[in-house]
Design a protein around this motif. Structure first.
Motif, mmCIF file in Angstrom:
data_model
loop_
_atom_site.group_PDB
_atom_site.id
_atom_site.type_symbol
_atom_site.label_atom_id
_atom_site.label_comp_id
_atom_site.label_asym_id
_atom_site.label_seq_id
_atom_site.Cartn_x
_atom_site.Cartn_y
_atom_site.Cartn_z
ATOM 1 N N THR A 1 93.730 92.371 19.068
ATOM 2 C CA THR A 1 92.724 92.728 18.066
ATOM 3 C C THR A 1 91.520 93.379 18.761
ATOM 4 O O THR A 1 91.421 93.378 19.994
ATOM 5 C CB THR A 1 92.272 91.475 17.300
ATOM 6 O OG1 THR A 1 91.688 90.549 18.233
ATOM 7 C CG2 THR A 1 93.450 90.811 16.605
ATOM 8 N N TRP A 2 90.612 93.903 17.940
ATOM 9 C CA TRP A 2 89.411 94.526 18.510
ATOM 10 C C TRP A 2 88.586 93.502 19.267
ATOM 11 O O TRP A 2 87.971 93.817 20.297
ATOM 12 C CB TRP A 2 88.580 95.176 17.415
ATOM 13 C CG TRP A 2 89.003 96.574 17.120
ATOM 14 C CD1 TRP A 2 89.641 97.030 16.005
ATOM 15 C CD2 TRP A 2 88.830 97.717 17.969
ATOM 16 N NE1 TRP A 2 89.883 98.378 16.111
ATOM 17 C CE2 TRP A 2 89.387 98.833 17.304
ATOM 18 C CE3 TRP A 2 88.256 97.910 19.223
ATOM 19 C CZ2 TRP A 2 89.391 100.106 17.850
ATOM 20 C CZ3 TRP A 2 88.260 99.181 19.775
ATOM 21 C CH2 TRP A 2 88.822 100.268 19.091
ATOM 22 N N LYS A 3 88.547 92.274 18.771
ATOM 23 C CA LYS A 3 87.781 91.223 19.444
ATOM 24 C C LYS A 3 88.361 90.930 20.816
ATOM 25 O O LYS A 3 87.619 90.805 21.811
ATOM 26 C CB LYS A 3 87.784 89.958 18.576
ATOM 27 C CG LYS A 3 86.884 88.851 19.098
ATOM 28 C CD LYS A 3 86.866 87.675 18.135
ATOM 29 C CE LYS A 3 85.933 86.576 18.656
ATOM 30 N NZ LYS A 3 85.893 85.412 17.722
ATOM 31 N N VAL A 4 89.679 90.841 20.900
ATOM 32 C CA VAL A 4 90.344 90.602 22.189
ATOM 33 C C VAL A 4 90.140 91.793 23.125
ATOM 34 O O VAL A 4 89.868 91.625 24.323
ATOM 35 C CB VAL A 4 91.845 90.330 21.967
ATOM 36 C CG1 VAL A 4 92.576 90.232 23.305
ATOM 37 C CG2 VAL A 4 92.050 89.055 21.164
ATOM 38 N N SER A 5 90.248 93.007 22.590
ATOM 39 C CA SER A 5 90.069 94.215 23.408
ATOM 40 C C SER A 5 88.668 94.278 23.998
ATOM 41 O O SER A 5 88.497 94.607 25.179
ATOM 42 C CB SER A 5 90.339 95.468 22.557
ATOM 43 O OG SER A 5 91.651 95.460 22.041
ATOM 44 N N LEU A 6 87.662 93.970 23.176
ATOM 45 C CA LEU A 6 86.283 93.982 23.666
ATOM 46 C C LEU A 6 86.062 92.941 24.755
ATOM 47 O O LEU A 6 85.372 93.204 25.751
ATOM 48 C CB LEU A 6 85.320 93.745 22.502
ATOM 49 C CG LEU A 6 85.143 94.901 21.513
ATOM 50 C CD1 LEU A 6 84.349 94.445 20.292
ATOM 51 C CD2 LEU A 6 84.436 96.071 22.190
ATOM 52 N N LYS A 7 86.655 91.762 24.581
ATOM 53 C CA LYS A 7 86.500 90.707 25.585
ATOM 54 C C LYS A 7 87.162 91.103 26.901
ATOM 55 O O LYS A 7 86.593 90.883 27.985
ATOM 56 C CB LYS A 7 87.097 89.391 25.065
ATOM 57 C CG LYS A 7 86.268 88.712 23.994
ATOM 58 C CD LYS A 7 86.904 87.402 23.565
ATOM 59 C CE LYS A 7 86.052 86.692 22.521
ATOM 60 N NZ LYS A 7 86.664 85.415 22.079
ATOM 61 N N LEU A 8 88.361 91.684 26.826
ATOM 62 C CA LEU A 8 89.063 92.096 28.042
ATOM 63 C C LEU A 8 88.323 93.223 28.754
ATOM 64 O O LEU A 8 88.207 93.227 29.988
ATOM 65 C CB LEU A 8 90.491 92.530 27.699
ATOM 66 C CG LEU A 8 91.456 91.427 27.271
ATOM 67 C CD1 LEU A 8 92.783 92.024 26.822
ATOM 68 C CD2 LEU A 8 91.684 90.437 28.405
ATOM 69 N N ALA A 9 87.820 94.186 27.983
ATOM 70 C CA ALA A 9 87.059 95.292 28.588
ATOM 71 C C ALA A 9 85.767 94.782 29.215
ATOM 72 O O ALA A 9 85.404 95.188 30.328
ATOM 73 C CB ALA A 9 86.769 96.358 27.541
ATOM 74 N N ALA A 10 85.073 93.891 28.505
ATOM 75 C CA ALA A 10 83.827 93.330 29.044
ATOM 76 C C ALA A 10 84.094 92.525 30.306
ATOM 77 O O ALA A 10 83.325 92.599 31.280
ATOM 78 C CB ALA A 10 83.152 92.454 27.986
ATOM 79 N N ALA A 11 85.191 91.760 30.315
ATOM 80 C CA ALA A 11 85.539 90.986 31.513
ATOM 81 C C ALA A 11 85.841 91.906 32.695
ATOM 82 O O ALA A 11 85.480 91.600 33.837
ATOM 83 C CB ALA A 11 86.746 90.099 31.220
ATOM 84 N N SER A 12 86.477 93.058 32.432
ATOM 85 C CA SER A 12 86.772 94.011 33.502
ATOM 86 C C SER A 12 85.494 94.584 34.111
ATOM 87 O O SER A 12 85.405 94.755 35.330
ATOM 88 C CB SER A 12 87.641 95.151 32.962
ATOM 89 O OG SER A 12 88.854 94.674 32.441
ATOM 90 N N TRP A 13 84.517 94.881 33.256
ATOM 91 C CA TRP A 13 83.253 95.438 33.757
ATOM 92 C C TRP A 13 82.401 94.388 34.452
ATOM 93 O O TRP A 13 81.729 94.681 35.444
ATOM 94 C CB TRP A 13 82.461 96.056 32.611
ATOM 95 C CG TRP A 13 82.985 97.383 32.166
ATOM 96 C CD1 TRP A 13 83.964 97.618 31.244
ATOM 97 C CD2 TRP A 13 82.563 98.680 32.621
ATOM 98 N NE1 TRP A 13 84.179 98.971 31.099
ATOM 99 C CE2 TRP A 13 83.338 99.637 31.929
ATOM 100 C CE3 TRP A 13 81.602 99.105 33.538
ATOM 101 C CZ2 TRP A 13 83.180 101.008 32.138
ATOM 102 C CZ3 TRP A 13 81.443 100.471 33.743
ATOM 103 C CH2 TRP A 13 82.233 101.420 33.049
ATOM 104 N N LEU A 14 82.430 93.135 33.951
ATOM 105 C CA LEU A 14 81.561 92.102 34.494
ATOM 106 C C LEU A 14 82.154 91.401 35.704
ATOM 107 O O LEU A 14 81.412 90.822 36.511
ATOM 108 C CB LEU A 14 81.254 91.061 33.406
ATOM 109 C CG LEU A 14 80.439 91.561 32.211
ATOM 110 C CD1 LEU A 14 80.302 90.475 31.159
ATOM 111 C CD2 LEU A 14 79.062 92.027 32.660
#
Length: 277
Positions: A99-112
């Motif tokens: 989902t978009w929520k999961v995608s945002l969390k995974l992308a944010a985790a990659s950047w952080l």
């Protein structure tokens, strides 16, 4: 820079590309743009002006940002391989799983994820002493050439950086490779030969770029810097600092049919505007 910027513009402007897969591609292009900007502008300026000097603080800052974006790319490539695995292995459940929520969390985790390891290394590095004028045996401020110039004891930062590089590079490479092995096993079960050939073409392109990227990182950062490898390390560094950001937009995005379709649509609109005015 042009290729990655084009992918970002297309992913934002075209409604058909507002999916998690292209969201990750847009993140990769953004990351590659930042990744290239930490090294190449300073390198080109040195070529044009002939001034290759840089302060110790500026050198450590360049290393910090380069290390941060390199680690982020490792995590993002792992996330993208997992996303593609879900899309091929479980296409019916893909929309509910990614989902978009999961995608945002995974992308944010990659950047952080980059900040932890890179901040630890650069903190240790900033406490070292660099006295006098020193010549870096590299074309940018990399970790190992900097450690060789320090007047302080570098054993602690060497061990810490090796452990962090091992976890960030080697384990992520194994995870990404395992995802592609599962993807290939799923592709082999495709009934039509045309479907298998198309999927293999895309998978082999991705796997080739990932293998070159990770293999050069492993050689440079996890294998001891011996005299025969000293000059070769500069060549290997070229692959993950220049070549990979150059080919990633072509392999991951412009090789994709939906992205090419969006590009043709954008070109038609651009060409039609002057005629209508």
């Amino acid at each position: 820079m042009v290729g990655n910027s084009l992918i970002i513009v297309l992913a934002v402007a075209d409604q058909h590309l507002h999916t998690s897969m292209y969201f990750f591609l847009c993140n990769l292009s953004s990351l590659e743009t930042c990744y290239s900007s930490t090294i190449l502008p300073r390198l080109l300026a040195s070529f044009l002006t002939g001034d290759g000097t840089i302060s110790a603080q500026g050198c450590i800052a360049q290393l910090h940002f380069f290390c941060s974006f390199a680690v982020s790319e490792c995590y993002l490539l792992a996330v993208m391989s997992y996303d593609w695995y879900l899309a091929i292995y479980q296409p019916l459940l893909y929309a509910s799983l990614m989902t978009w929520k999961v995608s945002l969390k995974l992308a944010a985790a990659s950047w952080l994820a980059r900040f932890l390891s890179c901040t630890v290394v650069t903190t240790f590095l900033s406490n070292l002493r660099f006295s006098g004028l020193k010549a870096i045996d590299h074309f940018f401020c990399d970790l190992i050439p900097l450690l060789e110039l320090s007047c302080s004891d570098t054993r602690v930062v060497t061990v810490v950086s090796f452990i962090l590089c091992f976890t960030d590079i080697f384990f992520l490479f194994l995870f990404t490779l395992a995802s592609y092995v599962c993807i290939i096993a799923t592709i082999l079960r495709i009934l039509t030969s045309v479907g298998r050939q198309k999927a293999f073409s895309t998978c082999s392109s991705h796997l080739t770029v990932i293998t070159v990227f990770y293999d050069t990182l492993i050689i440079v950062y996890l294998i001891p810097r011996t005299a025969p490898l000293r000059q070769l390390n500069k060549v290997f560094s070229f692959f993950y600092t220049v070549l990979t950001p150059l080919v990633n937009p072509l392999i991951y995005s412009l090789h994709n049919r939906e992205v090419r379709k969006a590009l043709r649509k954008a070109l038609r609109k651009t060409l039609a505007c002057p005629q209508s005015s």
